[in-house]
Design a protein around this motif. Structure first.
Motif, PDB file in Angstrom:
ATOM      1  N   LEU A   1      40.532  38.270  49.125  1.00  0.00           N
ATOM      2  CA  LEU A   1      40.125  38.131  47.574  1.00  0.00           C
ATOM      3  C   LEU A   1      38.501  37.986  47.447  1.00  0.00           C
ATOM      4  CD1 LEU A   1      42.726  35.487  47.315  1.00  0.00           C
ATOM      5  CD2 LEU A   1      42.694  38.067  46.738  1.00  0.00           C
ATOM      6  N   GLN A   2      37.548  38.496  48.254  1.00  0.00           N
ATOM      7  CA  GLN A   2      36.237  38.463  48.135  1.00  0.00           C
ATOM      8  C   GLN A   2      35.896  39.771  47.380  1.00  0.00           C
ATOM      9  OE1 GLN A   2      34.411  37.812  51.951  1.00  0.00           O
ATOM     10  NE2 GLN A   2      33.748  35.799  51.346  1.00  0.00           N
ATOM     11  N   HIS A   3      36.107  39.581  46.083  1.00  0.00           N
ATOM     12  CA  HIS A   3      35.699  40.773  45.331  1.00  0.00           C
ATOM     13  C   HIS A   3      34.153  41.315  45.263  1.00  0.00           C
ATOM     14  CE1 HIS A   3      35.249  37.204  42.679  1.00  0.00           C
ATOM     15  NE2 HIS A   3      34.465  37.750  42.033  1.00  0.00           N
ATOM     16  N   LYS A   4      33.821  42.399  45.361  1.00  0.00           N
ATOM     17  CA  LYS A   4      32.401  43.095  45.445  1.00  0.00           C
ATOM     18  C   LYS A   4      31.916  42.844  44.212  1.00  0.00           C
ATOM     19  CE  LYS A   4      29.816  47.081  46.531  1.00  0.00           C
ATOM     20  NZ  LYS A   4      29.913  48.574  46.889  1.00  0.00           N
ATOM     21  N   ARG A   5      30.774  42.376  44.118  1.00  0.00           N
ATOM     22  CA  ARG A   5      30.021  42.255  42.953  1.00  0.00           C
ATOM     23  C   ARG A   5      29.777  43.665  42.306  1.00  0.00           C
ATOM     24  NH1 ARG A   5      24.009  39.682  42.812  1.00  0.00           N
ATOM     25  NH2 ARG A   5      25.246  38.133  44.100  1.00  0.00           N
ATOM     26  N   TYR A   6      29.862  43.831  41.065  1.00  0.00           N
ATOM     27  CA  TYR A   6      29.640  45.241  40.445  1.00  0.00           C
ATOM     28  C   TYR A   6      28.895  45.021  39.411  1.00  0.00           C
ATOM     29  CZ  TYR A   6      31.228  49.588  38.038  1.00  0.00           C
ATOM     30  OH  TYR A   6      30.939  50.525  37.710  1.00  0.00           O
ATOM     31  N   GLU A   7      27.683  45.427  39.346  1.00  0.00           N
ATOM     32  CA  GLU A   7      26.526  45.075  38.352  1.00  0.00           C
ATOM     33  C   GLU A   7      26.626  43.957  37.908  1.00  0.00           C
ATOM     34  OE1 GLU A   7      27.467  48.007  35.176  1.00  0.00           O
ATOM     35  OE2 GLU A   7      27.037  49.812  36.418  1.00  0.00           O
ATOM     36  N   ASP A   8      26.376  43.072  38.711  1.00  0.00           N
ATOM     37  CA  ASP A   8      26.170  41.512  38.449  1.00  0.00           C
ATOM     38  C   ASP A   8      27.166  41.059  37.646  1.00  0.00           C
ATOM     39  OD1 ASP A   8      23.692  41.543  40.075  1.00  0.00           O
ATOM     40  OD2 ASP A   8      22.767  42.260  38.244  1.00  0.00           O
ATOM     41  N   VAL A   9      28.501  41.459  37.645  1.00  0.00           N
ATOM     42  CA  VAL A   9      29.921  40.863  37.042  1.00  0.00           C
ATOM     43  C   VAL A   9      30.345  39.871  37.828  1.00  0.00           C
ATOM     44  CG1 VAL A   9      31.767  41.431  35.639  1.00  0.00           C
ATOM     45  CG2 VAL A   9      29.647  42.834  35.431  1.00  0.00           C
ATOM     46  N   HIS A  10      30.880  38.585  37.392  1.00  0.00           N
ATOM     47  CA  HIS A  10      31.216  37.643  38.219  1.00  0.00           C
ATOM     48  C   HIS A  10      30.782  37.235  39.440  1.00  0.00           C
ATOM     49  CE1 HIS A  10      35.132  40.249  36.609  1.00  0.00           C
ATOM     50  NE2 HIS A  10      34.362  39.673  35.487  1.00  0.00           N
ATOM     51  N   THR A  11      29.402  37.217  39.174  1.00  0.00           N
ATOM     52  CA  THR A  11      28.482  36.466  40.186  1.00  0.00           C
ATOM     53  C   THR A  11      28.870  35.087  40.378  1.00  0.00           C
ATOM     54  OG1 THR A  11      26.734  36.096  38.538  1.00  0.00           O
ATOM     55  CG2 THR A  11      26.759  38.101  39.862  1.00  0.00           C
ATOM     56  N   ASP A  12      29.407  34.322  39.714  1.00  0.00           N
ATOM     57  CA  ASP A  12      29.906  32.850  39.734  1.00  0.00           C
ATOM     58  C   ASP A  12      31.082  32.639  40.697  1.00  0.00           C
ATOM     59  OD1 ASP A  12      27.474  32.290  38.654  1.00  0.00           O
ATOM     60  OD2 ASP A  12      28.479  32.165  36.832  1.00  0.00           O
ATOM     61  N   PHE A  13      31.779  33.696  41.093  1.00  0.00           N
ATOM     62  CA  PHE A  13      33.109  33.533  41.742  1.00  0.00           C
ATOM     63  C   PHE A  13      33.093  34.234  43.253  1.00  0.00           C
ATOM     64  CE2 PHE A  13      33.752  33.803  37.329  1.00  0.00           C
ATOM     65  CZ  PHE A  13      34.423  32.694  37.019  1.00  0.00           C
ATOM     66  N   GLU A  14      32.165  34.050  43.952  1.00  0.00           N
ATOM     67  CA  GLU A  14      31.810  35.031  45.047  1.00  0.00           C
ATOM     68  C   GLU A  14      32.177  34.278  46.437  1.00  0.00           C
ATOM     69  OE1 GLU A  14      28.168  36.775  44.907  1.00  0.00           O
ATOM     70  OE2 GLU A  14      28.897  38.537  43.821  1.00  0.00           O
ATOM     71  N   MET A  15      31.931  32.887  46.036  1.00  0.00           N
ATOM     72  CA  MET A  15      31.951  31.689  47.246  1.00  0.00           C
ATOM     73  C   MET A  15      33.139  31.497  47.686  1.00  0.00           C
ATOM     74  SD  MET A  15      28.821  32.127  48.008  1.00  0.00           S
ATOM     75  CE  MET A  15      28.714  31.005  49.377  1.00  0.00           C
ATOM     76  N   ILE A  16      33.901  32.604  48.428  1.00  0.00           N
ATOM     77  CA  ILE A  16      35.298  32.407  48.792  1.00  0.00           C
ATOM     78  C   ILE A  16      35.394  32.657  50.282  1.00  0.00           C
ATOM     79  CG2 ILE A  16      37.606  33.451  48.425  1.00  0.00           C
ATOM     80  CD1 ILE A  16      36.750  34.259  45.870  1.00  0.00           C
ATOM     81  N   ASP A  17      36.235  31.730  50.895  1.00  0.00           N
ATOM     82  CA  ASP A  17      36.230  32.011  52.413  1.00  0.00           C
ATOM     83  C   ASP A  17      36.666  33.241  52.731  1.00  0.00           C
ATOM     84  OD1 ASP A  17      35.568  29.371  52.771  1.00  0.00           O
ATOM     85  OD2 ASP A  17      37.650  28.382  52.818  1.00  0.00           O
ATOM     86  N   GLU A  18      36.121  33.832  54.149  1.00  0.00           N
ATOM     87  CA  GLU A  18      36.451  35.114  54.231  1.00  0.00           C
ATOM     88  C   GLU A  18      37.769  35.553  54.499  1.00  0.00           C
ATOM     89  OE1 GLU A  18      33.764  36.316  57.399  1.00  0.00           O
ATOM     90  OE2 GLU A  18      32.135  36.159  56.064  1.00  0.00           O
TER      91      GLU A  18
END
Length: 529
Positions: A175-192
């Protein structure tokens, strides 16, 4: 020989033309090469400007975050200085405790303390529709990620930490979605190792919250069926010294069998949950956010309220019934000792009402005089009335027995057409005359108020004549003011010409600023403020 030489010249000229064309093409190629280099330089510059803009956006977000933190610290400092919060609050002495104790109302009052933990809960429903579902795996492969997301949304509108996204992975992958043009950068800290099909992701935050979540999938019938169990969790706050993390919850994160209702993606595409290559999810969220951080102050969620409540009555005392009882005596004629006979109109049949002489005498001086010893009515025990319509006399009697204007309206409505303005005005005018005749002042004033509320250009003249005849001073004043303000429209009506001389004199005096009742001037003297 000349012909051969001529042909050679033509061939020579054609060759020259070809060489000129080649030379032009070489120059054109050089120009294009130079333009390509310039265009490549322009593209590089545009990409650099775009990168700088994103860097500026990131810095703006960082500045805004730091400004919010600074504002919070300032507010925190003010609360500490005011001894509202902080780690070293003063202990309450017995004297101050006595002052803070809620006052108790009368002796028969009880004090209830209510503690409410759910008063600030906010409920939100979020729909997430994915169209072209069968194309999603290959598209995600091109995007080099394993899941797709919806746009961020807020549950608690004025709380930045209450921001969420929904994430869907067709292959139940990471569920670690890849950052796409700086969108949703505040939702990246998810356990692998967090994997699943559908998940709710909370924005990165140090603050804790309380969440209640439910997930649903829309069936072919249009109804939503719950997927997984309802979950209620306390999301703990993260210490300031530690890095930010996202909270993640979903219907199959902890399940051994992944997929929508445990279905592999290929079977999901042909199931009742996919219609027209589209699937729709619904997430129901209830949130109770934490407004403070435990490292800054002690967390207190409950809202306490102290109130005085009435003790249960030992004996239930019924409400008063005297109004209904007296009205029942009038309507039923119980122990009546007098008859009121109404003869209104030459051909009308008499209408009789039975009543009680003692009550009529107490409520009306005119009835008291008519029923006094030596009067004919006291001997015959009958009062004949010829100048009051039966329905109006009925309303008068209802008031004399109940002192209730609602009963007056009830009696008038029983006469029919009470809602029609003209008929209502006629009833009220007759009731005003009756109240004046029998000297029932309270009813007279009430009728005046009713007529004042219905004042208009069509009835202003007739109401003024009525007020003058029956000494309704307040109605008269309202009529004079109204006619003065609408003089042209009122004077153009035929009924204005039928006003009595006395009414016209009063109107002239009123327009001149002289009070018709006292004869004193109401105008301010010139120069007097």
């Amino acid at each position: 020989s000349y012909g051969i030489l001529g042909m050679a010249d033509e061939e020579h000229e054609n060759a020259c033309e070809l060489r000129e064309r080649l030379e032009k093409q070489r120059k054109r190629q050089q120009d294009l090469d130079e333009q390509i280099v310039e265009a490549r330089r322009s593209v590089d510059e545009a990409e650099e400007r775009q990168r700088l803009r994103r860097e500026l956006d990131a810095n703006d977000d960082l500045i805004a975050s730091k400004q919010n933190m600074l504002d919070y610290k300032h507010d925190r400092r003010r609360r500490i200085d005011s001894d509202i919060s902080g780690p070293h609050l003063p202990e309450m002495s017995s004297s101050s405790a006595r002052k803070a104790r809620a006052p108790v109302n009368p002796k028969d009052a009880q004090v209830m303390q209510r503690i409410h933990y759910g008063r600030s809960v906010v409920r939100h429903e979020q729909l997430f529709k994915i169209e072209g579902l069968s194309w999603l795996p290959s598209c995600l492969e091109q995007e080099e990620r394993e899941c797709t997301t919806c746009e961020p949304f807020r549950v608690v509108q004025d709380d930045e930490t209450s921001t969420y996204i929904l994430v869907f992975s067709p292959i139940t992958g990471s569920l670690q979605h890849k950052r796409y043009e700086d969108v949703h950068t505040d939702f990246e800290m998810i356990d692998e190792d967090t994997t699943g099909t559908l998940a709710l992701v909370r924005t990165e935050s140090h603050y804790g919250t309380n969440l209640d979540t439910q997930f649903f999938v829309q069936a072919a019938s249009g109804e939503f069926k719950q997927w997984g169990k309802r979950s209620r969790v306390a999301v703990p706050a993260i210490p300031w010294a530690e890095g930010l993390r996202c909270w993640v919850g979903g219907p199959d994160l902890a399940a051994k069998s992944k997929g929508v209702f445990g279905l592999p993606f290929a079977e999901l595409l042909t199931s009742e949950w996919v219609q027209g290559d589209t699937i729709t999810f619904k997430c129901v969220i209830e949130e109770l956010p934490m407004a403070a951080h435990p490292e800054d102050e002690q967390i207190r969620i409950a809202q306490a309220l102290t109130e005085n409540v009435e003790r249960p009555k030992l004996v239930e005392v019924p409400p008063p019934t005297i109004t209904d009882d007296l009205l029942a005596m009038l309507i039923g004629g119980w122990q009546s000792d007098i008859t009121i006979e109404v003869v209104h109109g030459e051909e009308a049949e008499p209408v009789r009402f039975t009543a009680h002489a003692s009550l009529l005498s107490q409520r009306s001086a005119v009835f008291a005089a008519a029923l006094a010893h030596g009067m004919r009515e006291s001997q015959t025990r009958t009062i004949t009335v010829s100048d009051v319509p039966p329905i109006v006399l009925k309303a008068l009697l209802y008031f004399l027995y109940t002192d209730d204007f609602e009963q007056v309206d009830k009696a008038l409505r029983e006469g029919g057409l009470a809602e029609v303005a003209d008929h209502r005005h006629a009833q009220l005018q007759a009731l005003l005359a009756a109240a004046h005749k029998y000297q029932v002042l309270r009813l007279l004033r009430w009728v005046e108020a009713q007529l004042c509320s219905g004042l208009s250009i069509e009835v202003a003249s007739s109401f003024l004549a009525l007020a003058h005849t029956y000494e309704a001073a307040q109605l008269e004043t309202h009529c004079l003011n109204f006619i003065k303000a609408h003089m042209a429209q009122v004077c153009a009506r035929a009924d204005f010409g039928s006003l009595s001389h006395a009414c016209l004199v009063k109107l002239n005096m009123h327009c001149a600023g002289v009070d018709p009742a006292t004869g004193t001037c109401n105008k301010r003297k010139r120069g007097v403020e």
